[in-house]
Scaffold this active site. Structure first.
Site, mmCIF file in Angstrom:
data_model
loop_
_atom_site.group_PDB
_atom_site.id
_atom_site.type_symbol
_atom_site.label_atom_id
_atom_site.label_comp_id
_atom_site.label_asym_id
_atom_site.label_seq_id
_atom_site.Cartn_x
_atom_site.Cartn_y
_atom_site.Cartn_z
ATOM 1 N N CYS A 93 0.445 -1.738 0.242
ATOM 2 C CA CYS A 93 0.142 -0.325 0.126
ATOM 3 C C CYS A 93 0.461 1.218 -0.042
ATOM 4 O O CYS A 93 1.253 1.553 -1.111
ATOM 5 C CB CYS A 93 -0.840 -0.359 0.734
ATOM 6 S SG CYS A 93 -1.947 0.956 0.782
ATOM 7 N N HIS A 189 -3.399 -6.053 2.154
ATOM 8 C CA HIS A 189 -3.157 -5.486 3.686
ATOM 9 C C HIS A 189 -3.387 -7.150 4.386
ATOM 10 O O HIS A 189 -3.874 -8.334 3.860
ATOM 11 C CB HIS A 189 -4.009 -4.856 5.050
ATOM 12 C CG HIS A 189 -3.369 -3.076 4.416
ATOM 13 N ND1 HIS A 189 -1.832 -2.963 5.086
ATOM 14 C CD2 HIS A 189 -3.859 -2.405 3.667
ATOM 15 C CE1 HIS A 189 -2.035 -2.147 4.456
ATOM 16 N NE2 HIS A 189 -3.307 -1.638 3.561
HETATM 17 N N1 GLN Z 1 -2.633 6.602 2.148
HETATM 18 C C1 GLN Z 1 -2.695 6.066 0.691
HETATM 19 C C2 GLN Z 1 -4.185 5.710 0.173
HETATM 20 O O1 GLN Z 1 -5.470 6.349 1.148
HETATM 21 C C3 GLN Z 1 -1.964 4.463 1.626
HETATM 22 C C4 GLN Z 1 -3.500 3.862 2.332
HETATM 23 C C5 GLN Z 1 -2.557 2.607 2.847
HETATM 24 O O2 GLN Z 1 -1.445 2.014 2.795
HETATM 25 N N2 GLN Z 1 -3.271 1.722 3.726
HETATM 26 O O3 GLN Z 1 -4.331 5.773 -0.625
#
Ligand code: GLN
Length: 236
Positions: A93, A189
């Site tokens: 992510c 995740h």
């Molecule tokens: N802030 C980034 C987004 O919302 C990554 C979020 C995350 O790592 N889950 O796309």
């Protein structure tokens, strides 16, 4: 043999239990008799990524990405050299986004990426959240995604897989993640590796092969992991 696992910015980039990926890699190596050296790379630290075997970087809020993005640029040349030399990277992510060419946050801040993946990410009003299932060259991967960033892979940039359930890179082209040599980026995740043992072993095999260890990995009993994946897959 001792393998070195480096963890990128765990203070700011470790949400949704992404730490579980490091624990899985460590355990699956230790259970097979390998020793692990775990090293943390935080803001300001000097580090030579070419001497690591596996590097992990997790997800974070836009705020965390703002904090680490500038520091990450210090390692740009070295990380790209490590990628070319076959060091295994798993980026989830937020750090997946920063390993692309550029990440533009949902309020228009432009963060430079490392260019390991030929891709750009733009923050959006949509939040892509929920359980996700992919088809990949290593079989089905099951995870959980929560991102507003939409990632577009430029032509020639390989994806990790195709989405069979969930949003993936951007909720429209059906692709998820990205691969460059032994570097894997993904929105999954969950954390990813505890529920996807075959993929965890693929990363381990690539790291061992790079060190000249071509022995077949001793199979482990993954019934609990498979059960967890099946339950996660059945969730909305
Ligand atoms: N802030 C980034 C987004 O919302 C990554 C979020 C995350 O790592 N889950 O796309």
């Amino acid at each position: 043999m001792e393998l070195k696992i480096a963890h990128l910015y765990p203070q700011n980039m470790n949400i949704y239990g992404d730490w579980g990926n490091v624990v899985t890699l460590e355990k699956r190596l230790e259970w097979r008799g390998y020793k692990i050296k775990y090293e943390v790379v935080e803001i300001g630290d000097e580090y030579d990524f070419t001497q690591a075997d596996i590097v992990f970087g997790g997800g974070g809020q836009d705020k965390g990405q703002l904090i680490v993005a500038e520091d990450l640029q210090r390692h740009r040349k070295n990380i790209n050299k490590a990628n070319k030399e076959g060091v295994v990277f798993l980026l989830v992510c937020g750090l997946y986004q920063l390993f692309g060419n550029k990440f533009t946050t949902s309020i228009g801040e432009e963060l430079p990426g490392l260019g390991v993946f030929d891709a750009e990410t733009v923050g959006s009003e949509d939040r892509m959240i929920g359980n996700i299932v992919l088809q990949t060259s290593w079989g089905e991967l099951v995870g959980f995604e929560n991102h507003s960033g939409k990632t577009i892979l430029n032509s020639g940039q390989s994806a990790l897989g195709r989405v069979t359930k969930g949003y993936g890179n951007n909720g429209s082209d059906g692709f998820e993640g990205a691969i460059s040599n032994n570097s894997f980026g993904t929105y999954l995740h969950g954390s990813l590796l505890p529920k996807n043992p075959k993929f965890a072993d693929e990363l381990i095999k690539r790291a061992l092969t790079r060190r000249g260890d071509l022995t077949n990995l001793e199979p482990l009993s993954d019934s609990l992991a498979v059960k967890a994946a099946n339950i996660a897959k059945s969730r909305p």
